[in-house]
Scaffold this motif. Structure first.
Motif, PDB file in Angstrom:
ATOM      1  N   ALA A  31       0.801  -1.097  -0.053  1.00  0.00           N
ATOM      2  CA  ALA A  31       0.086  -0.061   0.038  1.00  0.00           C
ATOM      3  C   ALA A  31       0.769   1.237   0.008  1.00  0.00           C
ATOM      4  CB  ALA A  31      -0.895   0.053   1.296  1.00  0.00           C
ATOM      5  N   PHE A  32       0.453   2.071  -0.704  1.00  0.00           N
ATOM      6  CA  PHE A  32       1.195   3.676  -0.945  1.00  0.00           C
ATOM      7  C   PHE A  32       0.116   4.509  -1.433  1.00  0.00           C
ATOM      8  CE2 PHE A  32       1.671   0.222  -4.254  1.00  0.00           C
ATOM      9  CZ  PHE A  32       1.283   0.955  -5.330  1.00  0.00           C
ATOM     10  N   HIS A  33       0.769   5.860  -1.397  1.00  0.00           N
ATOM     11  CA  HIS A  33      -0.302   6.903  -1.627  1.00  0.00           C
ATOM     12  C   HIS A  33      -0.633   7.205  -3.032  1.00  0.00           C
ATOM     13  CE1 HIS A  33      -2.468  10.556  -0.858  1.00  0.00           C
ATOM     14  NE2 HIS A  33      -1.717  11.227  -1.745  1.00  0.00           N
ATOM     15  N   ALA A  34       0.611   7.240  -3.891  1.00  0.00           N
ATOM     16  CA  ALA A  34       0.774   7.454  -5.413  1.00  0.00           C
ATOM     17  C   ALA A  34       1.067   6.748  -6.106  1.00  0.00           C
ATOM     18  CB  ALA A  34       1.027   8.963  -5.510  1.00  0.00           C
ATOM     19  N   THR A  35       2.423   6.549  -6.246  1.00  0.00           N
ATOM     20  CA  THR A  35       3.298   5.327  -6.524  1.00  0.00           C
ATOM     21  C   THR A  35       4.169   4.888  -5.296  1.00  0.00           C
ATOM     22  OG1 THR A  35       5.095   6.549  -7.492  1.00  0.00           O
ATOM     23  CG2 THR A  35       3.013   6.321  -9.014  1.00  0.00           C
ATOM     24  N   PRO A  36       4.776   3.624  -5.488  1.00  0.00           N
ATOM     25  CA  PRO A  36       5.843   3.353  -4.568  1.00  0.00           C
ATOM     26  C   PRO A  36       6.969   4.347  -4.523  1.00  0.00           C
ATOM     27  CG  PRO A  36       5.168   1.341  -5.869  1.00  0.00           C
ATOM     28  CD  PRO A  36       4.462   2.688  -6.453  1.00  0.00           C
ATOM     29  N   ILE A  75      -5.680   9.742  -6.489  1.00  0.00           N
ATOM     30  CA  ILE A  75      -6.394  10.507  -7.841  1.00  0.00           C
ATOM     31  C   ILE A  75      -7.818  10.603  -7.554  1.00  0.00           C
ATOM     32  CG2 ILE A  75      -4.763   9.326  -9.263  1.00  0.00           C
ATOM     33  CD1 ILE A  75      -6.937   7.007  -9.844  1.00  0.00           C
ATOM     34  N   HIS A  76      -8.219  10.065  -6.202  1.00  0.00           N
ATOM     35  CA  HIS A  76      -9.776  10.644  -5.936  1.00  0.00           C
ATOM     36  C   HIS A  76     -10.802   9.940  -6.915  1.00  0.00           C
ATOM     37  CE1 HIS A  76      -8.767  14.030  -3.126  1.00  0.00           C
ATOM     38  NE2 HIS A  76      -7.654  13.540  -3.406  1.00  0.00           N
ATOM     39  N   LYS A  77     -10.245   8.719  -7.517  1.00  0.00           N
ATOM     40  CA  LYS A  77     -11.161   8.069  -8.460  1.00  0.00           C
ATOM     41  C   LYS A  77     -10.815   6.519  -8.261  1.00  0.00           C
ATOM     42  CE  LYS A  77     -10.971  11.762 -12.044  1.00  0.00           C
ATOM     43  NZ  LYS A  77     -10.856  12.040 -13.311  1.00  0.00           N
ATOM     44  N   PRO A  78     -11.919   5.936  -7.725  1.00  0.00           N
ATOM     45  CA  PRO A  78     -11.626   4.484  -7.116  1.00  0.00           C
ATOM     46  C   PRO A  78     -12.044   3.544  -8.290  1.00  0.00           C
ATOM     47  CG  PRO A  78     -13.902   5.172  -6.651  1.00  0.00           C
ATOM     48  CD  PRO A  78     -13.358   6.475  -6.812  1.00  0.00           C
ATOM     49  N   TYR A  79     -11.269   2.606  -8.292  1.00  0.00           N
ATOM     50  CA  TYR A  79     -11.466   1.437  -9.489  1.00  0.00           C
ATOM     51  C   TYR A  79     -10.680   0.146  -8.815  1.00  0.00           C
ATOM     52  CZ  TYR A  79      -6.486   2.019 -11.106  1.00  0.00           C
ATOM     53  OH  TYR A  79      -5.011   1.963 -11.097  1.00  0.00           O
ATOM     54  N   ILE A  80     -10.872  -0.960  -9.541  1.00  0.00           N
ATOM     55  CA  ILE A  80     -10.299  -2.292  -9.170  1.00  0.00           C
ATOM     56  C   ILE A  80      -9.879  -2.892 -10.547  1.00  0.00           C
ATOM     57  CG2 ILE A  80     -10.566  -4.437  -8.150  1.00  0.00           C
ATOM     58  CD1 ILE A  80     -12.674  -3.241  -6.373  1.00  0.00           C
ATOM     59  N   ARG A  81      -8.581  -3.142 -10.675  1.00  0.00           N
ATOM     60  CA  ARG A  81      -8.071  -3.843 -12.057  1.00  0.00           C
ATOM     61  C   ARG A  81      -7.521  -5.359 -11.461  1.00  0.00           C
ATOM     62  NH1 ARG A  81      -6.358   0.060 -15.699  1.00  0.00           N
ATOM     63  NH2 ARG A  81      -5.195  -1.240 -16.808  1.00  0.00           N
ATOM     64  N   TYR A  82      -7.619  -6.176 -12.446  1.00  0.00           N
ATOM     65  CA  TYR A  82      -6.841  -7.690 -12.493  1.00  0.00           C
ATOM     66  C   TYR A  82      -5.804  -7.670 -13.440  1.00  0.00           C
ATOM     67  CZ  TYR A  82     -11.076  -7.811  -9.697  1.00  0.00           C
ATOM     68  OH  TYR A  82     -12.315  -7.544  -8.850  1.00  0.00           O
ATOM     69  N   LEU A  83      -4.483  -8.078 -12.908  1.00  0.00           N
ATOM     70  CA  LEU A  83      -3.295  -8.257 -13.916  1.00  0.00           C
ATOM     71  C   LEU A  83      -2.615  -9.582 -13.278  1.00  0.00           C
ATOM     72  CD1 LEU A  83      -2.212  -4.455 -14.211  1.00  0.00           C
ATOM     73  CD2 LEU A  83      -3.486  -5.709 -15.942  1.00  0.00           C
ATOM     74  N   ASP A  84      -2.808 -10.438 -14.361  1.00  0.00           N
ATOM     75  CA  ASP A  84      -1.736 -11.501 -14.220  1.00  0.00           C
ATOM     76  C   ASP A  84      -2.173 -12.380 -12.950  1.00  0.00           C
ATOM     77  OD1 ASP A  84      -0.672 -11.335 -16.663  1.00  0.00           O
ATOM     78  OD2 ASP A  84       0.827  -9.918 -15.797  1.00  0.00           O
ATOM     79  N   ASN A 110      -7.528   1.417  -6.442  1.00  0.00           N
ATOM     80  CA  ASN A 110      -7.476   2.639  -5.882  1.00  0.00           C
ATOM     81  C   ASN A 110      -8.853   2.889  -5.224  1.00  0.00           C
ATOM     82  OD1 ASN A 110      -8.327   5.667  -5.896  1.00  0.00           O
ATOM     83  ND2 ASN A 110      -6.311   5.556  -6.598  1.00  0.00           N
ATOM     84  N   ILE A 111      -8.562   3.237  -3.803  1.00  0.00           N
ATOM     85  CA  ILE A 111      -9.819   3.696  -3.099  1.00  0.00           C
ATOM     86  C   ILE A 111     -10.453   4.593  -3.202  1.00  0.00           C
ATOM     87  CG2 ILE A 111      -8.784   1.729  -1.477  1.00  0.00           C
ATOM     88  CD1 ILE A 111      -7.494   4.062   0.377  1.00  0.00           C
ATOM     89  N   GLY A 112     -10.105   5.727  -4.036  1.00  0.00           N
ATOM     90  CA  GLY A 112     -10.751   6.870  -4.139  1.00  0.00           C
ATOM     91  C   GLY A 112     -10.494   7.619  -2.822  1.00  0.00           C
ATOM     92  N   SER A 113     -11.470   8.687  -2.569  1.00  0.00           N
ATOM     93  CA  SER A 113     -11.291   9.692  -1.432  1.00  0.00           C
ATOM     94  C   SER A 113     -12.305   9.865  -0.450  1.00  0.00           C
ATOM     95  CB  SER A 113     -11.449  11.077  -2.073  1.00  0.00           C
ATOM     96  OG  SER A 113     -11.141  12.140  -1.001  1.00  0.00           O
ATOM     97  N   VAL A 114     -12.173   9.773   0.905  1.00  0.00           N
ATOM     98  CA  VAL A 114     -12.982   9.893   1.950  1.00  0.00           C
ATOM     99  C   VAL A 114     -13.785  11.410   1.943  1.00  0.00           C
ATOM    100  CG1 VAL A 114     -13.575  10.151   4.351  1.00  0.00           C
ATOM    101  CG2 VAL A 114     -12.069   8.223   3.510  1.00  0.00           C
ATOM    102  N   GLY A 115     -12.775  12.381   1.692  1.00  0.00           N
ATOM    103  CA  GLY A 115     -13.384  13.717   2.129  1.00  0.00           C
ATOM    104  C   GLY A 115     -13.733  14.468   0.712  1.00  0.00           C
TER     105      GLY A 115
END
Length: 239
Positions: A121-126, A160-169, A175-180
């Motif tokens: 887990a990280f904020h933007a990228t590792p 990025i404040h835009k949640p999504y889930i992707r599956y790769l290999d 991305n969990i989006g934004s609470v506030g």
């Protein structure tokens, strides 16, 4: 075992309380916090106190770094640099030195394994608090920018404040989006849940309603710099 990942509170304690209530109702076992706690919201101190009361793992976001040392040229468009530092100065005025030191001391990533499921887990990228990896990034970008430094079953980020889930290999990136301050057009708080089961795990994005008008009133009552723009962002859930 249920894990919740929350992030990008941005000083919106009203939304944070709504999310924490939802987390409790869903009987989550542990909460992880992926940064951006105080900046740009009307209740920075209360937001930070709520996060610290969780006694859990918290990492730093770009907005936490801005609170500590200010917004620097090149990190935002030049035309809004002064305004963003004016906002930052207001946030700092609401905090004490111990709060600033806490934000400064936060780590930038979490590597953990829970019941056999590993996650990074990280904020933007590792490697950056500021890089932007959008939901429509191609697979190669996701793999090289987000998944190459640590081997894990699950990669979780925010920013990025835009949640999504992707599956790769056979792996999952979420991305969990934004609470506030959601930016995806749905003006409800967003966070992620990972439920670990005997045969693997499943992920979900949760959306939670909160009292938007109350937060807008707080911006006005507290004479927050840039209150009008932040009001529009809250109502439209877009920047």
């Amino acid at each position: 075992m249920k894990l919740a990942f929350i992030s990008d509170i941005h000083g919106n304690a009203v939304a944070l309380e709504a999310v924490l209530e939802d987390v409790s109702k869903k009987q989550v076992d542990k909460v992880y916090v992926l940064g951006d706690i105080c900046y740009r919201g009307p209740e920075p101190k209360r937001s930070l106190d709520l996060i610290r009361s969780l006694h859990t793992e918290v990492i730093k976001g770009n907005a936490d770094e801005w609170v500590v040392r200010g917004v620097r040229q090149g990190e935002v468009p030049d035309k809004i640099l002064q305004l963003m530092n004016t906002e930052r100065d207001w946030i700092v005025s609401q905090l004490d030195q111990a709060d600033i030191e806490y934000l400064d001391s936060l780590p930038t990533e979490i590597n953990s394994t829970v019941e056999g499921i590993s996650f990074h887990a990280f904020h933007a990228t590792p490697n950056s608090l500021f890089d932007i990896i959008p939901p429509n990034a191609d697979d190669e970008t996701l793999q090289s920018k987000m998944m190459s430094t640590v081997e894990a079953n699950l990669y979780v980020y925010a920013h990025i404040h835009k949640p999504y889930i992707r599956y790769l290999d056979g792996k999952v990136i979420m991305n969990i989006g934004s609470v506030g301050l959601p930016f995806d057009g749905m003006n409800k708080a967003s966070y992620g849940i990972v439920e670990i089961q005997e045969d693997g795990f499943r992920t979900s994005i949760e959306r939670v309603s909160f009292d938007i008008e109350k937060v807008i009133q707080q911006y006005q009552e507290k004479d927050y710099p840039n209150a009008d723009m932040m009001t529009q962002v809250l109502r439209k859930a877009r920047i």
